[in-house]
Scaffold this motif. Structure first.
Motif, PDB file in Angstrom:
ATOM      1  N   ILE A 353       0.877  -1.178   0.000  1.00 20.03           N
ATOM      2  CA  ILE A 353       0.000   0.000   0.000  1.00 20.03           C
ATOM      3  C   ILE A 353       0.910   1.223   0.000  1.00 20.03           C
ATOM      4  O   ILE A 353       1.890   1.273   0.738  1.00 20.03           O
ATOM      5  N   SER A 354       0.589   2.211  -0.826  1.00 17.93           N
ATOM      6  CA  SER A 354       1.338   3.462  -0.779  1.00 17.93           C
ATOM      7  C   SER A 354       0.392   4.613  -1.069  1.00 17.93           C
ATOM      8  O   SER A 354      -0.555   4.481  -1.853  1.00 17.93           O
ATOM      9  N   THR A 355       0.642   5.730  -0.425  1.00 20.15           N
ATOM     10  CA  THR A 355      -0.291   6.848  -0.506  1.00 20.15           C
ATOM     11  C   THR A 355       0.456   8.168  -0.390  1.00 20.15           C
ATOM     12  O   THR A 355       1.487   8.255   0.288  1.00 20.15           O
ATOM     13  N   VAL A 356      -0.036   9.185  -1.069  1.00 23.52           N
ATOM     14  CA  VAL A 356       0.515  10.532  -0.938  1.00 23.52           C
ATOM     15  C   VAL A 356      -0.628  11.527  -1.133  1.00 23.52           C
ATOM     16  O   VAL A 356      -1.528  11.315  -1.950  1.00 23.52           O
ATOM     17  N   GLN A 389      -4.019 -10.347 -10.591  1.00 23.74           N
ATOM     18  CA  GLN A 389      -5.463 -10.493 -10.457  1.00 23.74           C
ATOM     19  C   GLN A 389      -6.075  -9.364  -9.636  1.00 23.74           C
ATOM     20  O   GLN A 389      -7.297  -9.226  -9.574  1.00 23.74           O
ATOM     21  N   SER A 390      -5.232  -8.588  -8.972  1.00 24.85           N
ATOM     22  CA  SER A 390      -5.728  -7.535  -8.091  1.00 24.85           C
ATOM     23  C   SER A 390      -4.801  -6.327  -8.180  1.00 24.85           C
ATOM     24  O   SER A 390      -3.824  -6.327  -8.917  1.00 24.85           O
ATOM     25  N   GLY A 391      -5.107  -5.318  -7.404  1.00 24.70           N
ATOM     26  CA  GLY A 391      -4.328  -4.081  -7.401  1.00 24.70           C
ATOM     27  C   GLY A 391      -5.099  -2.958  -8.056  1.00 24.70           C
ATOM     28  O   GLY A 391      -5.748  -3.144  -9.090  1.00 24.70           O
ATOM     29  N   MET A 392      -5.028  -1.776  -7.447  1.00 25.42           N
ATOM     30  CA  MET A 392      -5.743  -0.631  -8.014  1.00 25.42           C
ATOM     31  C   MET A 392      -5.049   0.668  -7.650  1.00 25.42           C
ATOM     32  O   MET A 392      -4.297   0.743  -6.672  1.00 25.42           O
ATOM     33  N   MET A 393      -5.286   1.672  -8.475  1.00 23.83           N
ATOM     34  CA  MET A 393      -4.812   3.033  -8.211  1.00 23.83           C
ATOM     35  C   MET A 393      -6.021   3.948  -8.178  1.00 23.83           C
ATOM     36  O   MET A 393      -6.919   3.849  -9.014  1.00 23.83           O
ATOM     37  N   LYS A 394      -6.029   4.852  -7.202  1.00 22.01           N
ATOM     38  CA  LYS A 394      -7.103   5.831  -7.068  1.00 22.01           C
ATOM     39  C   LYS A 394      -6.486   7.223  -7.046  1.00 22.01           C
ATOM     40  O   LYS A 394      -5.549   7.481  -6.288  1.00 22.01           O
ATOM     41  N   HIS A 408      -3.511   7.111  -4.295  1.00 16.87           N
ATOM     42  CA  HIS A 408      -3.557   5.996  -3.356  1.00 16.87           C
ATOM     43  C   HIS A 408      -3.503   4.694  -4.142  1.00 16.87           C
ATOM     44  O   HIS A 408      -4.278   4.503  -5.080  1.00 16.87           O
ATOM     45  N   ILE A 409      -2.576   3.819  -3.761  1.00 17.83           N
ATOM     46  CA  ILE A 409      -2.323   2.606  -4.538  1.00 17.83           C
ATOM     47  C   ILE A 409      -2.261   1.400  -3.611  1.00 17.83           C
ATOM     48  O   ILE A 409      -1.638   1.454  -2.541  1.00 17.83           O
ATOM     49  N   ALA A 414       3.413  -0.770  -5.595  1.00 17.82           N
ATOM     50  CA  ALA A 414       2.775   0.475  -5.146  1.00 17.82           C
ATOM     51  C   ALA A 414       3.788   1.481  -4.619  1.00 17.82           C
ATOM     52  O   ALA A 414       3.700   2.683  -4.910  1.00 17.82           O
ATOM     53  N   THR A 415       4.768   1.022  -3.848  1.00 20.61           N
ATOM     54  CA  THR A 415       5.721   1.949  -3.232  1.00 20.61           C
ATOM     55  C   THR A 415       6.686   2.559  -4.251  1.00 20.61           C
ATOM     56  O   THR A 415       7.328   3.571  -3.957  1.00 20.61           O
ATOM     57  N   GLU A 416       6.818   1.953  -5.413  1.00 17.02           N
ATOM     58  CA  GLU A 416       7.621   2.538  -6.489  1.00 17.02           C
ATOM     59  C   GLU A 416       6.763   3.486  -7.328  1.00 17.02           C
ATOM     60  O   GLU A 416       7.196   4.582  -7.687  1.00 17.02           O
ATOM     61  N   LEU A 417       5.557   3.069  -7.649  1.00 17.95           N
ATOM     62  CA  LEU A 417       4.685   3.860  -8.506  1.00 17.95           C
ATOM     63  C   LEU A 417       4.305   5.203  -7.896  1.00 17.95           C
ATOM     64  O   LEU A 417       4.067   6.181  -8.608  1.00 17.95           O
ATOM     65  N   ILE A 418       4.248   5.270  -6.589  1.00 16.44           N
ATOM     66  CA  ILE A 418       3.714   6.455  -5.914  1.00 16.44           C
ATOM     67  C   ILE A 418       4.518   7.714  -6.213  1.00 16.44           C
ATOM     68  O   ILE A 418       3.996   8.838  -6.145  1.00 16.44           O
ATOM     69  N   HIS A 419       5.792   7.576  -6.585  1.00 17.03           N
ATOM     70  CA  HIS A 419       6.645   8.755  -6.720  1.00 17.03           C
ATOM     71  C   HIS A 419       6.261   9.642  -7.902  1.00 17.03           C
ATOM     72  O   HIS A 419       6.536  10.845  -7.891  1.00 17.03           O
TER      73      HIS A 419
END
Length: 477
Positions: A353-356, A389-394, A408-409, A414-419
């Protein structure tokens, strides 16, 4: 012996504070109470838990099960020694890099337990010998240790905390995790990926309150699908060992949970008990944490700073490093740019999970008009290639100016994509950046464009928004 700066602790905050001061031409001493440098982060915290996660995902074949089925394994029988081998190699590398950084920058390090004698002197005790050091300034970066209430019968085998778990790695047949905080959830999901039956017990009805609720619901749904049990709103009254030596947790609602291992991860306390803070007039709270000026990280003694987990939230290695750097710069009058408003938060669970930025709940409380866009990883070409099969970005955008408010991912990477979201957010970017720019194909980063287009399709056009704003400005009161 006198130094311009003494840093107590060599974790992320301590190392960055020491190296920053050395780069400013100051004489620096780092005191570490472990045999080797690195602090909690390297020895029992960040690096071990993330290494364990990667090892489990590789040996279990977790990432390939989308194609080859739930029964797929890279290694059939995974034991504690399999998990420990990679961990030892990683820790040795991290420590070697850190020692080299200290040596290259002229930072002196010593091993021992530091204790303040007065505001400018510390006594360092090692192997029964003691020596007194003086300094103009100090940075306290001792980190935290697991909270171990007397009512829990820790034996470091069947009943463990997060430190002893990584020090004596083994794969239990079943696991109970007390505490649904970041640490508890990370270890719960790591062992669940090994097909260990896991039960999570949390006295609160909610957890991870700082995470967007929709993302958390997706996370919990995935865990329930793979058999993780949640006992929310239940307090552990006591823990007993049965005749077989297995821990049994007795809950406040009279339920009993028996498992081969119980991980108690209900909080941590500042490792300040033996620092002699009473000798310098620096108070701590009930959990041993030190209060600081949030901008300068000064304690009640202006020449004594504190940084990292010992000052509390957010207790991230990334933010701890920045706190240590800021403390040293302020201590020696070096110029500092304003810190970015938003920083990313990463939880290395399975899935990540990663969020900013702002959550949807925070946007509503602020009364901001907004729209959300969602992208599912399984709908991207890269996600299909990877068998996800899962995973989402908001993504959340303001209606008034189309600015990005939060990303929010949950899911792989997720922790790489958030940047990407972090950069656009701190630079004041809008929805148009994601719609108009090109992303590598196929990548999971394409989810940014998909989510942005999803929001775009439901948002009024920029011209409509401007017209509405103009109309509102001339409307009679």
């Amino acid at each position: 012996m006198r130094f311009e700066l003494i840093v107590i602790g060599s974790g992320p905050a301590g190392r960055r504070a020491a190296i920053q001061a050395a780069k400013l031409g100051r004489s620096v001493l780092v005191v570490e109470n472990r045999i080797r440098v690195g602090g909690v982060s390297v020895h029992t915290g960040t690096i071990p838990s993330k290494t364990l996660r990667e090892t489990v995902l590789n040996l279990s074949g977790w990432r390939e099960r989308g194609f080859y089925g739930l029964a797929y394994r890279v290694k059939k029988d995974i034991e504690g020694k399999d998990l420990g081998a990679r961990l030892r190699m990683t820790l040795d590398f991290e420590i070697d890099v850190l020692e080299h950084q200290f040596a290259r920058n002229g930072v002196r390090t010593i091993g021992g337990l530091a204790r303040f004698l007065d505001p400018h002197r510390v006594e360092v005790v090692a192997d029964g010998q003691s020596e007194v050091y003086e300094a103009d300034r100090f940075v306290i970066a001792v980190g935290t240790k697991p909270y171990r209430p007397a009512s829990i019968p820790f034996d470091d085998h069947a009943v463990v905390d997060s430190d002893t778990l990584v020090e004596q790695l083994r794969v239990p047949r079943s696991l109970t995790v007390v505490g649904a905080g970041v640490i508890g959830l990370e270890y719960a999901t790591i062992f669940s990926a090994l097909d260990v039956p896991v039960t999570i017990v949390e006295p609160r009805s909610n957890f991870l309150e700082f995470i967007d609720r929709e993302i958390l619901e997706e996370f919990v749904h995935e865990l329930r699908q793979r058999g993780v049990s949640f006992r929310l709103g239940c307090r552990v009254e006591r823990v007993e060992l049965d005749a077989a030596g297995w821990p049994v947790a007795l809950l406040g609602d009279q339920r009993r949970i028996r498992s081969e291992m119980l991980l108690y991860a209900a909080g941590r306390v500042g490792a300040t008990e033996d620092l002699g803070l009473q000798n310098i007039g620096v108070p701590t709270d009930g959990r041993g944490r030190i209060a600081v000026n949030p901008s300068t990280f000064q304690t009640t003694q202006s020449h004594i700073y504190a940084a990292g987990d010992v000052i509390g939230f957010p207790s991230l290695a990334s933010t701890s490093m920045e706190q240590g750097r800021i403390a040293s710069c302020h201590a020696f009058g070096a110029p500092l740019a304003d810190a970015p408003v938003f920083f990313p938060y990463g939880i290395y669970s399975v899935p990540e999970i990663s969020t900013v930025g702002l959550t949807e709940e925070e946007v509503r409380l602020k009364g901001i008009g907004y729209e959300c866009g969602v992208a599912r990883f399984r709908e991207t070409s890269r996600g299909h290639i990877m068998g996800l099969q899962s995973g989402m970005m908001k993504m959340i955008f303001a209606l008034a100016d189309r600015k990005l408010l939060g990303v929010h991912i949950v899911g792989e990477g997720a922790t790489e994509l958030i940047h990407i979201g972090q950069a656009v957010l701190n630079l004041g970017g809008t929805l148009d950046y994601f719609v108009e720019n090109t992303f590598n194909y196929p990548t999971l980063a394409e989810a940014y464009k998909i989510a942005a287009l999803d929001a775009f399709n439901r948002m009024p056009s920029a011209a409509q928004t401007a017209a509405e704003a103009a109309q509102a400005s001339i409307a009679p009161a």
